[in-house]
Design a protein around this motif. Structure first.
Motif, short mmCIF file in Angstrom:
data_model
loop_
_atom_site.label_atom_id
_atom_site.label_comp_id
_atom_site.label_asym_id
_atom_site.label_seq_id
_atom_site.Cartn_x
_atom_site.Cartn_y
_atom_site.Cartn_z
N UNK A 32 11.37 6.82 -0.34
CA UNK A 32 12.15 5.94 0.53
C UNK A 32 11.27 5.43 1.67
N UNK A 33 10.49 6.33 2.26
CA UNK A 33 9.59 5.95 3.35
C UNK A 33 8.60 4.90 2.87
N UNK A 34 8.00 5.13 1.70
CA UNK A 34 6.96 4.23 1.23
C UNK A 34 7.50 2.84 0.94
N UNK A 35 8.68 2.76 0.32
CA UNK A 35 9.26 1.46 0.00
C UNK A 35 9.58 0.68 1.27
N UNK A 36 10.16 1.36 2.25
CA UNK A 36 10.51 0.72 3.51
C UNK A 36 9.26 0.34 4.29
N UNK A 37 8.28 1.22 4.29
CA UNK A 37 7.05 1.03 5.07
C UNK A 37 6.29 -0.20 4.59
N UNK A 38 6.17 -0.32 3.27
CA UNK A 38 5.37 -1.40 2.69
C UNK A 38 5.86 -2.77 3.12
N UNK A 39 7.18 -2.92 3.27
CA UNK A 39 7.75 -4.24 3.58
C UNK A 39 7.50 -4.67 5.02
N UNK A 76 -8.69 5.86 5.84
CA UNK A 76 -7.78 6.94 5.46
C UNK A 76 -6.36 6.58 5.90
N UNK A 77 -5.45 6.41 4.93
CA UNK A 77 -4.09 6.00 5.26
C UNK A 77 -3.30 7.15 5.88
N UNK A 85 0.18 5.78 0.82
CA UNK A 85 -0.76 5.67 -0.30
C UNK A 85 -1.64 4.45 -0.07
N UNK A 86 -2.54 4.23 -1.00
CA UNK A 86 -3.35 3.01 -0.92
C UNK A 86 -2.48 1.76 -1.08
N UNK A 87 -1.30 1.91 -1.65
CA UNK A 87 -0.43 0.76 -1.87
C UNK A 87 0.43 0.46 -0.64
N UNK A 88 0.89 1.48 0.08
CA UNK A 88 1.64 1.22 1.30
C UNK A 88 0.76 0.57 2.36
N UNK A 89 -0.53 0.86 2.33
CA UNK A 89 -1.43 0.44 3.40
C UNK A 89 -2.37 -0.70 3.03
N UNK A 90 -2.30 -1.19 1.79
CA UNK A 90 -3.28 -2.19 1.38
C UNK A 90 -3.22 -3.45 2.24
N UNK A 91 -1.99 -3.88 2.61
CA UNK A 91 -1.88 -5.11 3.41
C UNK A 91 -2.39 -4.89 4.83
N UNK A 92 -2.05 -3.75 5.44
CA UNK A 92 -2.58 -3.45 6.77
C UNK A 92 -4.10 -3.48 6.76
N UNK A 93 -4.69 -2.76 5.82
CA UNK A 93 -6.16 -2.70 5.78
C UNK A 93 -6.73 -4.07 5.42
N UNK A 94 -5.99 -4.85 4.63
CA UNK A 94 -6.42 -6.22 4.37
C UNK A 94 -6.50 -7.04 5.64
N UNK A 95 -5.51 -6.89 6.52
CA UNK A 95 -5.54 -7.60 7.80
C UNK A 95 -6.73 -7.16 8.65
N UNK A 96 -6.97 -5.85 8.70
CA UNK A 96 -8.07 -5.33 9.53
C UNK A 96 -9.41 -5.81 8.97
#
Length: 313
Positions: A32-39, A76-77, A85-96
């Motif tokens: 639940x956390x991961x799905x909400x977090x990713x958005x 490190x996420x 995971x690498x999937x919840x954080x891929x967009x954040x790290x993409x921005x950075x």
């Protein structure tokens, strides 16, 4: 005053807390956390994502268009060793990575209900060794992470130093978790402001991660580590999060150890608010600051196009 857009982060944490008691398994809460977090995070655009096996560790190469190919953020996420995971954080790290102008390697590690410490640090070291084996120079790498990613970042640094190996150029930490003993006063002073990270909840995360091991072990609590000789560090934290004093205490310890240190605390913000990159102005501002600070450390052009001399970094 916090923007309307930034309220999404507060709402996310409030929903996690409200729903945790209704779920029947740790995995369900984590999902639940991961799905909400990713958005929360907007797509950065102009960024490629390539899955790789980094020494037995699942990882993502995050490659902005036109990025410098020889400089790397080793990321490190976060997620309290409970989610993320690498999937919840891929967009954040993409921005950075896009803001910095280099590629990033975002790596996975076992969550605590899959394996206890030190499995997570061992995964981080495996990914680091793989990266170096690809021919990258440690001085062209910056370590980065959010929340529990700080544990892995400073675990890697301590192991590299113990092995007599070259250290990276710089460190970027978002809402770092530095103290498993939970001694920060902000657990109380921000208790009513932070909907998710009550001291009791974080205490549970500690036990879930290390069991009955020593909470003052420097490899899990970098606040108690010998920080001398470590790379420059830029710390960011939200002014309303219960963990904010851990960043303040760590910054003071780092300065005392002679480490070049910057700490920015953002009024009205909660834990890892940078996850709202591409949607909230506070997140975009924070990432812009990270990028402007680290580019010279990596020998990349600053905003004016000047190339920094990184030899002394």
């Amino acid at each position: 005053m916090a923007s309307i857009e930034s309220e999404a982060n507060r709402n996310h944490y409030a929903a996690i807390t409200a729903n945790a008691g209704k779920m029947t398994s740790l995995q369900a809460i984590s999902d639940f956390n991961d799905i909400s977090w990713t958005t929360l995070t907007g797509e950065p655009g102009g960024v490629d994502y390539i899955e790789v096996d980094a020494g037995g560790v699942r990882a993502l190469w995050i490659v902005p268009k036109g990025a410098d190919e020889r400089r790397v953020l080793f990321y490190a996420h976060g997620g309290g060793f409970f989610g993320g995971s690498i999937y919840t954080h891929r967009k954040l790290v993409g921005h950075v990575a896009k803001a910095v102008g280099c590629r990033a390697l975002l790596y996975n590690y076992p969550l605590a209900h899959q394996a206890k410490h030190p499995a997570q640090t061992e995964a981080a070291m495996a990914a680091w060794n793989w990266l170096i084996d690809q021919g990258f120079d440690a001085k062209a790498i910056a370590l980065a992470g959010d929340s529990c990613g700080a544990v892995l970042t400073y675990g890697v640094l301590q192991r590299l130093r113990a092995q007599g190996r070259q250290l990276p150029a710089a460190t970027l930490i978002i809402s770092g978790w530095f103290d498993m003993a939970l001694t920060g006063a902000s657990y109380e002073t921000n208790r009513e402001k932070d909907p998710a990270f009550a001291k009791e909840s974080v205490d549970w995360l500690v036990t879930n991660f290390i069991g009955d091991r020593d909470r003052l072990d420097p490899e899990v609590s970098a606040l108690y580590a010998d920080l001398s000789g470590f790379p420059p560090v830029f710390l960011q934290a939200g002014g309303d999060e219960t963990l904010v004093d851990e960043s303040r205490m760590f910054a003071e310890r780092a300065r005392q150890a002679g480490v070049e240190t910057r700490l920015d605390v953002f009024d009205g913000m909660l834990h890892s608010f940078q996850m709202m990159a591409g949607r909230a102005p506070e997140a975009d501002d924070a990432i812009g600051r990270l990028a402007a600070w680290v580019r010279p450390k990596l020998g990349l052009p600053d905003a004016g196009g000047k190339i920094a001399d990184n030899r002394a970094a």
